[in-house]
Scaffold this active site. Structure first.
Site, PDB file in Angstrom:
ATOM      1  N   LYS A 134      16.755   7.420 -10.778  1.00  0.00           N
ATOM      2  CA  LYS A 134      17.393   7.336 -12.025  1.00  0.00           C
ATOM      3  C   LYS A 134      18.306   6.095 -12.023  1.00  0.00           C
ATOM      4  O   LYS A 134      18.653   5.359 -13.188  1.00  0.00           O
ATOM      5  CB  LYS A 134      18.317   8.394 -12.496  1.00  0.00           C
ATOM      6  CG  LYS A 134      17.404   9.551 -12.876  1.00  0.00           C
ATOM      7  CD  LYS A 134      18.164  11.084 -12.667  1.00  0.00           C
ATOM      8  CE  LYS A 134      17.205  11.834 -13.062  1.00  0.00           C
ATOM      9  NZ  LYS A 134      17.655  13.283 -12.765  1.00  0.00           N
ATOM     10  N   GLY A 175      13.023  11.448  -6.047  1.00  0.00           N
ATOM     11  CA  GLY A 175      13.706  12.211  -6.955  1.00  0.00           C
ATOM     12  C   GLY A 175      14.810  11.235  -7.635  1.00  0.00           C
ATOM     13  O   GLY A 175      14.747  10.255  -8.031  1.00  0.00           O
ATOM     14  N   SER A 176      15.886  11.984  -7.902  1.00  0.00           N
ATOM     15  CA  SER A 176      16.963  11.435  -9.068  1.00  0.00           C
ATOM     16  C   SER A 176      17.758  10.255  -8.644  1.00  0.00           C
ATOM     17  O   SER A 176      18.228   9.448  -9.299  1.00  0.00           O
ATOM     18  CB  SER A 176      18.148  12.364  -9.010  1.00  0.00           C
ATOM     19  OG  SER A 176      17.734  13.515  -9.600  1.00  0.00           O
ATOM     20  N   THR A 177      17.395   9.731  -7.477  1.00  0.00           N
ATOM     21  CA  THR A 177      17.984   8.169  -6.931  1.00  0.00           C
ATOM     22  C   THR A 177      17.227   7.261  -7.872  1.00  0.00           C
ATOM     23  O   THR A 177      17.780   6.324  -8.006  1.00  0.00           O
ATOM     24  CB  THR A 177      17.953   7.960  -5.549  1.00  0.00           C
ATOM     25  OG1 THR A 177      16.404   8.517  -5.132  1.00  0.00           O
ATOM     26  CG2 THR A 177      19.058   8.630  -4.546  1.00  0.00           C
TER      27      THR A 177
END
Lengths: 575, 98
Positions: free
Chosen positions: A284, A280-282
Site C-alpha cells: 500500500k 500484502g499491505s506493505t
C-alpha cells in the site's frame, strides 16, 4: 751440378710447401681457438653484464611465494572488519604407485585421520592413478600425526583454507567456497573473478558496504523474534536510504560457512533476496505513492470502504472493517484493502505497471548476488489483478525489492539500485527519479502517522521519528490461500524528517502467543522487532533523538484521518 | 719476453682469480641472506594474516557483548543518550550559566 741444383731446388720447394702447410694448419687452429675464446668471451659478457644473473631470480621468490600463499583475497565490511580470509593449511595426498604396503597404510591413516573411512580409502588407493587426495585441510596436529607415520608415497600439499571469522553472522550474504576455493554462493560467487589472485600481481581486498554492527543487531533481534513468535523463518534488510548501500541482510535459519556439512537446503535459502513473496499491505506504500504522484487522488481525498468489493467469485474485504468512507491517510493507517483496491482501480493497470517498473518491482533486483529472486508478475493484468496488487496480492517480490522501493518513496523520490559495494569509492550513487519530492514528503507523513497512530504503533521508539507500514499476507497454498499461515512484514524508515535508513523485516508463519494477545499479524511481531532494531542502530549511527516533537505536523494528518462521522468532504486541507 | 713481465702476468692472473673467487662467495652469501630474509618475511606475513583472522574472530560482536556484560558496568546506548548540538543548553553571554 745441375742434379745438385735440382735437388736443392726440389728440397726448397718441398720445404716451402711443408712450411706453407704448417702455417695454414697453424692459422686454422689459431682461428678455431680464437673462435672458441670469442664464444667464451661473449658468453661471459652475456652472463655477467647483459643476461640475468642469480639476483633477480632470488629477489622474485618473495613475490611469487606471497601470491601463491594468498590464493584468494580477503573480504571486509565497510569498517574494515575481516569477514573472510584464507589461512594456510596442509592437505595430505598419496601416490599409490610408490606405496609399499597399501593395507598397512590404510590402517594407519584411517586411525590417525578422523572422517576417513577404511573401505573408502582402500578403494581410492587401489587405483592406477599417481595422485589421490586422502584428506584436505588438516589441522597442524593431524599433519604431525601423519608425518610421524613415515609412510612412503604419502606427502603434503600446502593449501589455503577459506575461513569466516564472524561465523554465522554473514552466512547468506558472503556465501561460501568449495574445497578448491571457488565461490559457490553469495558474495564469494558474485565476485569470484576479482577475489581470485591473478598472476599479474596482488589485487585488492574486497570492501563491502555491509556494517557488521548493524548485521549483528539485525540477526540478534530476528533470532530472538523467531523464537518468541514461533516463526518458521525470518529475514531482514537494512539499506541506506540515500544511496542504496546494503548495510545488513539476514535470513534465518542460517548455516555456518566454516562447516561445509552444515548445509540443509532450507538453511541455505536466502529469504531476503531469493524468496519472492506476496507482501500484502506493505504494498500500500507503493499504491498510495503512485496514486498521489499521478494525481489520482490528493491527501484529503478518499474512497468508500463501507462495502466489500465483489469481483465475480472474488471478494475483497478488510481485516477490521470500518464500514464507511475513508480518507487516503485513513486507508493507509487502518490498512484498508477495499480503499487500496479502489485507489489502484483509479490508477489503472497501465500506470500501475509503469510505476511498479520504475520502483524496480517488475524485474530482479540489481544487488550483486547470485541469489536474486525474479518477481512473479501476473500474465494477464486485468481489473481484478490491478485491484489486488493495490494491496499486495497477485504479485510476488523479494523483501529486498520492497526495501529498496521504499527507500525511493521516502528519500525524496529517487530510486537507487541496491548494492553491496561501498559507493564512496565510485563517485556517489546514480539514481533515477520515480516520484516527485512532494509526493515523497506526503508519504513520509503518512508512514509516520501509521507508526504514531496506526498498525505500526509497536515500532515506536521514544525520541525517534519512525515511519513504516505493516503487511500480513496469507501464504498461498494448494488451490488458494491458507488462512492460518501468514507472512508478516514491516518496512520502516527513520528518522522520518530526513530518512537515512530503511529497515525491512519479515516473519514466515509467526504464531500468535499470549504476549501478542494471540495475534499473528505484523503489527504484533514484525513491527516491534523493527522498533527494537532501530532503538539499537540509531545510537550507533549517531542519530540524535528527540529533535522536536512531530505531533504538530502530524496533527493535520490526524485531523484528515479522523473523519469519524464526517460524511462529506471538506475543502481546504492542502499538502 | 722478459722473465719479470711473465712473473707480473702470473701474479696478476693469480690475484684476479682469487679476487673473483672471493667475490663469488661474497655474492653467494648475500644471496643466501636474501632468501633467508624473504622466507622470514613470508613467515611473518603469514603470521600477521593468521593473527588478523584471530583478531576478527575474537572481536565477534556476540563475544564482545558477553564480555561487556560480564566485566563492564556499561549498557548499550539508548536513543535518549544521543542528542544534536542544538539541543545542548549554551551558556548565556555574561552569566556563564545555561
Amino acid at each position: 751440378m745441375t742434379g745438385g741444383e735440382d735437388n736443392r731446388v726440389r728440397l726448397d720447394v718441398a720445404m716451402s710447401r711443408a712450411l706453407g702447410i704448417g702455417r695454414h694448419r697453424l692459422m686454422i687452429i689459431g682461428a678455431l681457438f680464437m673462435l672458441g675464446f670469442f664464444v667464451i668471451a661473449i658468453r661471459l659478457v652475456d652472463l655477467t653484464v647483459i643476461g640475468d644473473g642469480f639476483e633477480p631470480r632470488f629477489a622474485g621468490v618473495a613475490e611469487a611465494a606471497r601470491s601463491a600463499r594468498l590464493d584468494r583475497h580477503d573480504i571486509t565490511d565497510r569498517n574494515g572488519t575481516l569477514l573472510a580470509t584464507n589461512l594456510p593449511t596442509a592437505s595430505v595426498y598419496a601416490d599409490p604407485g610408490r606405496m609399499l604396503n597399501i593395507d598397512e597404510a590404510v590402517a594407519k591413516l584411517s586411525a590417525v585421520l578422523p572422517g576417513v573411512g577404511r573401505a573408502e580409502l582402500a578403494a581410492k588407493l587401489d587405483s592406477k592413478r599417481r595422485f589421490v587426495w586422502i584428506k584436505r585441510n588438516l589441522t597442524p596436529r593431524q599433519q604431525a600425526d601423519v608425518n610421524r607415520l613415515g609412510l612412503p608415497g604419502v606427502a603434503f600439499q600446502s593449501e589455503a583454507r577459506r575461513v569466516y571469522p564472524q561465523g554465522r553472522l554473514f552466512s547468506h550474504v558472503l556465501g561460501s567456497v568449495d574445497i578448491d576455493g571457488r565461490g559457490i554462493a553469495g558474495v564469494e560467487q558474485a565476485f569470484d573473478d576479482s577475489l581470485r589472485v591473478g598472476r599479474d600481481g596482488p589485487g585488492e581486498t574486497l570492501r563491502l558496504s555491509l556494517d557488521s554492527r548493524f548485521q549483528y543487531v539485525l540477526r540478534q533481534e530476528l533470532s530472538e523474534g523467531l523464537a518468541r513468535f514461533g516463526a518458521a523463518g525470518a529475514a531482514g534488510v537494512i539499506l541506506d536510504a540515500n544511496n542504496g548501500e546494503l548495510l545488513a541482510m539476514v535470513s534465518l535459519p542460517d548455516f555456518d560457512p566454516n562447516d561445509p556439512r552444515d548445509r540443509t537446503s532450507a538453511a541455505r535459502f536466502n529469504q531476503a533476496s531469493l524468496g519472492a513473496y506476496e507482501m500484502g499491505s506493505t504494498f500500500k506504500i507503493f499504491t498510495a505513492a503512485m496514486a498521489l504522484d499521478a494525481g489520482v487522488v490528493s491527501l484529503d481525498g478518499g474512497y468508500d470502504a463501507s462495502e466489500p468489493i465483489r469481483m465475480g467469485w472474488f471478494l475483497i474485504r478488510d481485516y477490521k472493517p470500518k464500514k464507511r468512507w475513508l480518507s487516503v491517510p485513513e486507508i493507509f493507517v487502518y490498512s484498508s484493502n477495499i480503499g487500496a483496491a479502489r485507489m489502484a482501480e483509479k490508477i489503472g493497470a497501465e500506470r500501475q505497471r509503469a510505476y511498479l517498473e520504475r520502483f524496480g518491482l517488475m524485474r530482479p533486483s540489481d544487488l550483486e548476488l547470485p541469489e536474486i529472486a525474479t518477481p512473479l508478475t501476473p500474465e494477464r493484468w486485468g481489473e481484478l489483478t490491478t485491484m489486488t496488487i493495490g494491496y499486495g496480492h497477485g504479485i510476488a517480490v523479494s523483501l529486498l525489492q520492497v526495501a529498496s522501493a521504499t527507500a525511493a518513496v521516502v528519500n525524496g523520490g529517487v530510486f537507487y539500485p541496491p548494492t553491496l559495494l561501498s559507493r564512496d569509492g565510485m563517485g556517489g550513487a546514480i539514481g533515477r527519479r520515480v516520484i516527485s519530492a512532494r509526493t515523497s514528503e506526503q508519504m513520509r507523513l503518512m508512514m509516520r502517522l501509521n507508526v504514531a497512530e496506526g498498525t505500526g504503533k509497536q515500532a515506536e521508539v521514544p525520541g525517534y521519528r519512525i515511519g513504516g507500514k505493516t503487511g500480513s499476507a496469507d501464504k498461498p497454498g494448494k488451490g488458494g490461500y491458507r488462512s492460518r499461515a501468514l507472512l508478516s512484514s514491516f518496512v520502516a524508515a527513520f528518522p522520518m524528517n530526513a530518512p537515512r535508513y530503511v529497515v525491512a523485516v519479515m516473519y514466515d508463519e509467526p504464531q500468535g502467543t499470549a504476549e501478542t494477545s494471540n495475534y499473528a499479524t505484523a503489527g504484533w511481531n514484525a513491527a516491534p522487532t523493527v522498533g527494537r532494531i532501530i532503538a539499537r542502530i540509531g545510537p550507533m549511527a549517531g542519530i540524535a533523538s528527540g529533535d522536536g516533537d512531530d505531533r504538530e505536523a502530524l496533527g493535520l494528518l490526524i485531523r484528515i484521518a479522523d473523519h469519524g462521522d464526517r460524511k462529506g468532504k471538506e475543502p481546504g486541507v492542502a499538502f | 719476453m722478459k722473465p719479470s713481465l711473465t712473473i707480473l702476468w702470473i701474479v696478476l692472473v693469480g690475484v684476479m682469480a682469487s679476487g673473483l673467487f672471493q667475490l663469488k662467495y661474497a655474492v653467494q652469501e648475500r644471496e643466501d641472506e636474501l632468501s633467508r630474509l624473504n622466507r622470514e618475511l613470508i613467515a611473518s606475513e603469514q603470521a600477521v594474516h593468521v593473527l588478523l583472522a584471530e583478531w576478527s574472530y575474537l572481536n565477534r560482536p556476540d563475544r564482545l557483548a558477553g564480555l561487556t556484560a560480564r566485566h563492564l558496568e556499561l549498557s548499550p546506548m539508548t536513543p535518549e543518550q544521543v542528542g544534536a548540538m542544538g539541543m545542548a543548553a549554551l551558556p548565556v553571554a555574561g552569566t556563564g550559566r545555561p
